[in-house]
Design a protein around this motif. Structure first.
Motif, PDB file in Angstrom:
ATOM      1  N   GLN A   6      21.426  -2.604-111.787  1.00  0.00           N
ATOM      2  CA  GLN A   6      21.872  -1.580-110.911  1.00  0.00           C
ATOM      3  C   GLN A   6      20.341  -0.544-110.452  1.00  0.00           C
ATOM      4  O   GLN A   6      20.225   0.468-110.019  1.00  0.00           O
ATOM      5  N   ALA A   7      20.260  -0.489-111.892  1.00  0.00           N
ATOM      6  CA  ALA A   7      18.611   0.820-111.238  1.00  0.00           C
ATOM      7  C   ALA A   7      17.649   0.328-110.709  1.00  0.00           C
ATOM      8  O   ALA A   7      17.192   1.034-110.255  1.00  0.00           O
ATOM      9  N   LEU A   8      17.065  -0.691-111.046  1.00  0.00           N
ATOM     10  CA  LEU A   8      16.343  -1.366-110.144  1.00  0.00           C
ATOM     11  C   LEU A   8      16.095  -1.412-109.014  1.00  0.00           C
ATOM     12  O   LEU A   8      15.574  -1.209-108.149  1.00  0.00           O
ATOM     13  N   THR A   9      17.622  -1.931-108.184  1.00  0.00           N
ATOM     14  CA  THR A   9      18.329  -1.851-106.939  1.00  0.00           C
ATOM     15  C   THR A   9      18.741  -0.923-106.309  1.00  0.00           C
ATOM     16  O   THR A   9      19.260  -0.801-105.304  1.00  0.00           O
ATOM     17  N   GLN A  10      19.160   0.037-107.516  1.00  0.00           N
ATOM     18  CA  GLN A  10      19.412   1.534-106.407  1.00  0.00           C
ATOM     19  C   GLN A  10      20.692   0.853-106.056  1.00  0.00           C
ATOM     20  O   GLN A  10      21.501   1.463-105.162  1.00  0.00           O
ATOM     21  N   GLN A  26      24.330   1.981-106.465  1.00  0.00           N
ATOM     22  CA  GLN A  26      25.491   2.440-107.436  1.00  0.00           C
ATOM     23  C   GLN A  26      27.088   1.458-107.421  1.00  0.00           C
ATOM     24  O   GLN A  26      28.038   3.380-107.608  1.00  0.00           O
ATOM     25  N   GLN A  43      30.561   0.650-108.325  1.00  0.00           N
ATOM     26  CA  GLN A  43      31.010   0.153-110.356  1.00  0.00           C
ATOM     27  C   GLN A  43      32.116  -0.888-110.098  1.00  0.00           C
ATOM     28  O   GLN A  43      31.689  -1.337-111.224  1.00  0.00           O
ATOM     29  N   GLY A  47      23.817  -3.366-115.547  1.00  0.00           N
ATOM     30  CA  GLY A  47      22.924  -1.384-115.556  1.00  0.00           C
ATOM     31  C   GLY A  47      21.747  -1.463-115.248  1.00  0.00           C
ATOM     32  O   GLY A  47      21.305  -0.633-114.737  1.00  0.00           O
ATOM     33  N   LEU A  48      21.120  -2.491-115.591  1.00  0.00           N
ATOM     34  CA  LEU A  48      19.373  -2.467-115.571  1.00  0.00           C
ATOM     35  C   LEU A  48      19.348  -2.705-113.882  1.00  0.00           C
ATOM     36  O   LEU A  48      18.654  -2.563-113.216  1.00  0.00           O
TER      37      LEU A  48
END
Length: 91
Positions: free
Chosen positions: A39-43, A45, A47, A36-37
C-alpha cells in the motif's frame, strides 16, 4: 490451593493461550506487513484492501495449525486434570 499454585496455573494457561494464538498472530503480522508495504508503494490507502487478505490468511493458518492446536490443548487439559488432586492437596 495456595497462591503459588494459582500463579503457576495462571501462567501455564496464559502460555498455552499464547502458543495457540501464535500461528494466527504471526501470519496476520506478516501479511499485514506485506500489504502495508504494498500500500505504501502504490499509495492505495483503503482499509478493506488490508483487512480481507489478513483475515483469509489468518483463517488458513488456523485451519493448517488446527491438528497441532488440538493436540496442544489435549495435552494441557490432560496434564491439568491429572494434577488437580496433587495441586489441591499441596503436593
Amino acid at each position: 490451593m495456595d497462591v503459588t499454585t494459582t500463579v503457576d496455573l495462571t501462567r501455564e494457561a496464559m502460555m498455552v493461550a499464547l502458543w495457540i494464538a501464535a500461528p494466527a498472530l504471526v501470519t496476520g503480522m506478516l501479511v499485514g506487513l506485506a500489504i502495508g508495504l504494498l500500500q505504501a508503494l502504490t499509495q492505495i490507502q483503503d482499509q478493506t484492501v488490508a483487512f480481507v487478505p489478513k483475515f483469509l490468511a489468518m483463517a488458513a493458518a488456523m485451519l493448517f495449525a488446527l491438528p497441532w492446536v488440538l493436540q496442544r490443548l489435549m495435552v494441557y487439559t490432560e496434564t491439568l486434570v491429572t494434577h488437580i488432586p496433587d495441586r489441591l492437596m499441596g503436593g
